[in-house]
Design a protein around this motif. Structure first.
Motif, PDB file in Angstrom:
ATOM      1  N   GLU A  31       0.857  -1.179   0.000  1.00  0.00           N
ATOM      2  CA  GLU A  31       0.000   0.000   0.000  1.00  0.00           C
ATOM      3  C   GLU A  31       0.897   1.233   0.000  1.00  0.00           C
ATOM      4  O   GLU A  31       1.821   1.328   0.808  1.00  0.00           O
ATOM      5  CB  GLU A  31      -0.916  -0.005   1.214  1.00  0.00           C
ATOM      6  CG  GLU A  31      -2.005   1.027   1.126  1.00  0.00           C
ATOM      7  CD  GLU A  31      -3.064   0.842   2.204  1.00  0.00           C
ATOM      8  OE1 GLU A  31      -4.246   0.875   1.846  1.00  0.00           O
ATOM      9  OE2 GLU A  31      -2.695   0.690   3.380  1.00  0.00           O
ATOM     10  N   THR A  32       0.641   2.158  -0.923  1.00  0.00           N
ATOM     11  CA  THR A  32       1.484   3.344  -1.049  1.00  0.00           C
ATOM     12  C   THR A  32       0.634   4.608  -1.150  1.00  0.00           C
ATOM     13  O   THR A  32      -0.536   4.559  -1.518  1.00  0.00           O
ATOM     14  CB  THR A  32       2.391   3.251  -2.297  1.00  0.00           C
ATOM     15  OG1 THR A  32       1.574   3.131  -3.467  1.00  0.00           O
ATOM     16  CG2 THR A  32       3.329   2.056  -2.209  1.00  0.00           C
ATOM     17  N   SER A  33       1.272   5.725  -0.850  1.00  0.00           N
ATOM     18  CA  SER A  33       0.609   7.023  -0.943  1.00  0.00           C
ATOM     19  C   SER A  33       0.280   7.345  -2.391  1.00  0.00           C
ATOM     20  O   SER A  33       1.047   7.020  -3.296  1.00  0.00           O
ATOM     21  CB  SER A  33       1.521   8.125  -0.412  1.00  0.00           C
ATOM     22  OG  SER A  33       1.911   7.863   0.892  1.00  0.00           O
ATOM     23  N   PRO A  34      -0.821   8.040  -2.621  1.00  0.00           N
ATOM     24  CA  PRO A  34      -1.165   8.443  -3.984  1.00  0.00           C
ATOM     25  C   PRO A  34      -0.185   9.487  -4.510  1.00  0.00           C
ATOM     26  O   PRO A  34       0.431  10.220  -3.751  1.00  0.00           O
ATOM     27  CB  PRO A  34      -2.569   9.018  -3.843  1.00  0.00           C
ATOM     28  CG  PRO A  34      -2.708   9.381  -2.417  1.00  0.00           C
ATOM     29  CD  PRO A  34      -1.815   8.465  -1.646  1.00  0.00           C
ATOM     30  N   VAL A  35      -0.074   9.533  -5.823  1.00  0.00           N
ATOM     31  CA  VAL A  35       0.814  10.472  -6.501  1.00  0.00           C
ATOM     32  C   VAL A  35      -0.019  11.325  -7.444  1.00  0.00           C
ATOM     33  O   VAL A  35      -0.887  10.817  -8.133  1.00  0.00           O
ATOM     34  CB  VAL A  35       1.894   9.711  -7.309  1.00  0.00           C
ATOM     35  CG1 VAL A  35       2.748  10.657  -8.107  1.00  0.00           C
ATOM     36  CG2 VAL A  35       2.756   8.866  -6.373  1.00  0.00           C
ATOM     37  N   GLY A  36       0.244  12.615  -7.478  1.00  0.00           N
ATOM     38  CA  GLY A  36      -0.406  13.467  -8.464  1.00  0.00           C
ATOM     39  C   GLY A  36      -1.488  14.360  -7.910  1.00  0.00           C
ATOM     40  O   GLY A  36      -1.505  15.541  -8.194  1.00  0.00           O
ATOM     41  N   PHE A  37      -2.420  13.801  -7.162  1.00  0.00           N
ATOM     42  CA  PHE A  37      -3.517  14.567  -6.587  1.00  0.00           C
ATOM     43  C   PHE A  37      -3.586  14.295  -5.095  1.00  0.00           C
ATOM     44  O   PHE A  37      -3.364  13.173  -4.658  1.00  0.00           O
ATOM     45  CB  PHE A  37      -4.874  14.156  -7.188  1.00  0.00           C
ATOM     46  CG  PHE A  37      -5.115  14.632  -8.587  1.00  0.00           C
ATOM     47  CD1 PHE A  37      -5.152  15.973  -8.890  1.00  0.00           C
ATOM     48  CD2 PHE A  37      -5.343  13.719  -9.603  1.00  0.00           C
ATOM     49  CE1 PHE A  37      -5.402  16.407 -10.187  1.00  0.00           C
ATOM     50  CE2 PHE A  37      -5.593  14.139 -10.900  1.00  0.00           C
ATOM     51  CZ  PHE A  37      -5.617  15.483 -11.186  1.00  0.00           C
ATOM     52  N   GLU A  38      -3.940  15.303  -4.331  1.00  0.00           N
ATOM     53  CA  GLU A  38      -4.157  15.093  -2.900  1.00  0.00           C
ATOM     54  C   GLU A  38      -5.573  14.596  -2.675  1.00  0.00           C
ATOM     55  O   GLU A  38      -6.466  14.816  -3.483  1.00  0.00           O
ATOM     56  CB  GLU A  38      -3.937  16.409  -2.151  1.00  0.00           C
ATOM     57  CG  GLU A  38      -2.495  16.875  -2.167  1.00  0.00           C
ATOM     58  CD  GLU A  38      -2.293  18.122  -1.332  1.00  0.00           C
ATOM     59  OE1 GLU A  38      -3.112  18.408  -0.447  1.00  0.00           O
ATOM     60  OE2 GLU A  38      -1.295  18.815  -1.590  1.00  0.00           O
ATOM     61  N   GLY A  39      -5.777  13.916  -1.549  1.00  0.00           N
ATOM     62  CA  GLY A  39      -7.108  13.487  -1.180  1.00  0.00           C
ATOM     63  C   GLY A  39      -7.536  12.151  -1.754  1.00  0.00           C
ATOM     64  O   GLY A  39      -8.684  11.742  -1.568  1.00  0.00           O
ATOM     65  N   GLN A  40      -6.656  11.464  -2.459  1.00  0.00           N
ATOM     66  CA  GLN A  40      -6.998  10.152  -2.995  1.00  0.00           C
ATOM     67  C   GLN A  40      -6.738   9.080  -1.950  1.00  0.00           C
ATOM     68  O   GLN A  40      -5.922   9.252  -1.043  1.00  0.00           O
ATOM     69  CB  GLN A  40      -6.144   9.834  -4.227  1.00  0.00           C
ATOM     70  CG  GLN A  40      -6.416  10.691  -5.424  1.00  0.00           C
ATOM     71  CD  GLN A  40      -5.550  10.298  -6.614  1.00  0.00           C
ATOM     72  OE1 GLN A  40      -4.801   9.332  -6.571  1.00  0.00           O
ATOM     73  NE2 GLN A  40      -5.641  11.073  -7.675  1.00  0.00           N
ATOM     74  N   ALA A  41      -7.424   7.953  -2.094  1.00  0.00           N
ATOM     75  CA  ALA A  41      -7.153   6.793  -1.255  1.00  0.00           C
ATOM     76  C   ALA A  41      -5.767   6.237  -1.589  1.00  0.00           C
ATOM     77  O   ALA A  41      -5.242   6.475  -2.687  1.00  0.00           O
ATOM     78  CB  ALA A  41      -8.213   5.721  -1.505  1.00  0.00           C
ATOM     79  N   PHE A  42      -5.179   5.515  -0.647  1.00  0.00           N
ATOM     80  CA  PHE A  42      -3.889   4.883  -0.899  1.00  0.00           C
ATOM     81  C   PHE A  42      -4.038   3.859  -2.023  1.00  0.00           C
ATOM     82  O   PHE A  42      -5.107   3.301  -2.238  1.00  0.00           O
ATOM     83  CB  PHE A  42      -3.367   4.214   0.376  1.00  0.00           C
ATOM     84  CG  PHE A  42      -2.637   5.159   1.280  1.00  0.00           C
ATOM     85  CD1 PHE A  42      -3.164   6.387   1.640  1.00  0.00           C
ATOM     86  CD2 PHE A  42      -1.406   4.817   1.789  1.00  0.00           C
ATOM     87  CE1 PHE A  42      -2.483   7.254   2.469  1.00  0.00           C
ATOM     88  CE2 PHE A  42      -0.713   5.670   2.620  1.00  0.00           C
ATOM     89  CZ  PHE A  42      -1.253   6.892   2.962  1.00  0.00           C
ATOM     90  N   TYR A  43      -2.934   3.629  -2.733  1.00  0.00           N
ATOM     91  CA  TYR A  43      -2.900   2.658  -3.820  1.00  0.00           C
ATOM     92  C   TYR A  43      -2.445   1.309  -3.292  1.00  0.00           C
ATOM     93  O   TYR A  43      -1.709   1.228  -2.312  1.00  0.00           O
ATOM     94  CB  TYR A  43      -1.891   3.065  -4.893  1.00  0.00           C
ATOM     95  CG  TYR A  43      -2.129   4.378  -5.596  1.00  0.00           C
ATOM     96  CD1 TYR A  43      -3.355   5.016  -5.592  1.00  0.00           C
ATOM     97  CD2 TYR A  43      -1.090   4.971  -6.302  1.00  0.00           C
ATOM     98  CE1 TYR A  43      -3.538   6.215  -6.268  1.00  0.00           C
ATOM     99  CE2 TYR A  43      -1.271   6.167  -6.982  1.00  0.00           C
ATOM    100  CZ  TYR A  43      -2.492   6.777  -6.958  1.00  0.00           C
ATOM    101  OH  TYR A  43      -2.671   7.956  -7.637  1.00  0.00           O
ATOM    102  N   LEU A  44      -2.861   0.249  -3.971  1.00  0.00           N
ATOM    103  CA  LEU A  44      -2.254  -1.059  -3.780  1.00  0.00           C
ATOM    104  C   LEU A  44      -1.384  -1.314  -5.000  1.00  0.00           C
ATOM    105  O   LEU A  44      -1.806  -1.068  -6.133  1.00  0.00           O
ATOM    106  CB  LEU A  44      -3.303  -2.164  -3.673  1.00  0.00           C
ATOM    107  CG  LEU A  44      -4.103  -2.249  -2.399  1.00  0.00           C
ATOM    108  CD1 LEU A  44      -4.977  -3.502  -2.411  1.00  0.00           C
ATOM    109  CD2 LEU A  44      -3.227  -2.236  -1.162  1.00  0.00           C
ATOM    110  N   ASN A  45      -0.176  -1.806  -4.755  1.00  0.00           N
ATOM    111  CA  ASN A  45       0.772  -2.058  -5.834  1.00  0.00           C
ATOM    112  C   ASN A  45       1.365  -3.446  -5.697  1.00  0.00           C
ATOM    113  O   ASN A  45       1.547  -3.939  -4.585  1.00  0.00           O
ATOM    114  CB  ASN A  45       1.920  -1.041  -5.783  1.00  0.00           C
ATOM    115  CG  ASN A  45       1.445   0.361  -6.019  1.00  0.00           C
ATOM    116  OD1 ASN A  45       1.173   0.743  -7.135  1.00  0.00           O
ATOM    117  ND2 ASN A  45       1.314   1.124  -4.943  1.00  0.00           N
TER     118      ASN A  45
END
Length: 117
Positions: A31-45
């Motif tokens: 699970e990682t922090s979103p990139v590009g926009f604030e306020g998004q849910a964390f990503y799964l990678n």
């Protein structure tokens, strides 16, 4: 966005079903922090290692088809998305076109890639 675990599982299954592609390894799901926009849910990678004879441009086209099949909706760059399949490295290949860059442009800035590759 949505059922993140399901989308990752579906992407793995679809990639595994491709002729001329064999998944030979996979990283843990991270699970990682979103990139590009604030306020998004964390990503799964997850990073997958594969052997393939599919040429890079054709592999990218198949990856994009898989994304659509799973339910990805086209949105603006950096927006949340259901699934995003990238080609990070392709042994012995350097490509720089508008559609595809290998190695991936963000390789050095994504911790999950550095840990998973």
């Amino acid at each position: 966005m949505g059922d993140r675990e399901y989308f990752l599982e579906q992407a793995r299954n679809e990639l595994e079903s491709l002729e001329m592609l064999k998944i030979t390894g996979k990283s843990p799901v991270m699970e990682t922090s979103p990139v590009g926009f604030e306020g998004q849910a964390f990503y799964l990678n997850q990073v997958l290692l594969a052997e393939t004879s599919i040429e890079p441009a054709a592999l990218l086209a198949q990856a994009k088809d898989i994304e659509k099949k799973i339910g990805r909706i086209d949105r603006s760059r950096w927006a949340e998305r259901e699934i995003d399949i990238d080609i990070i490295l392709y042994e012995g290949v350097l490509i720089s076109t508008p559609e595809l860059t290998i190695p991936h442009k963000e390789l050095a800035s994504r911790l999950f890639l550095l840990e998973g590759c």
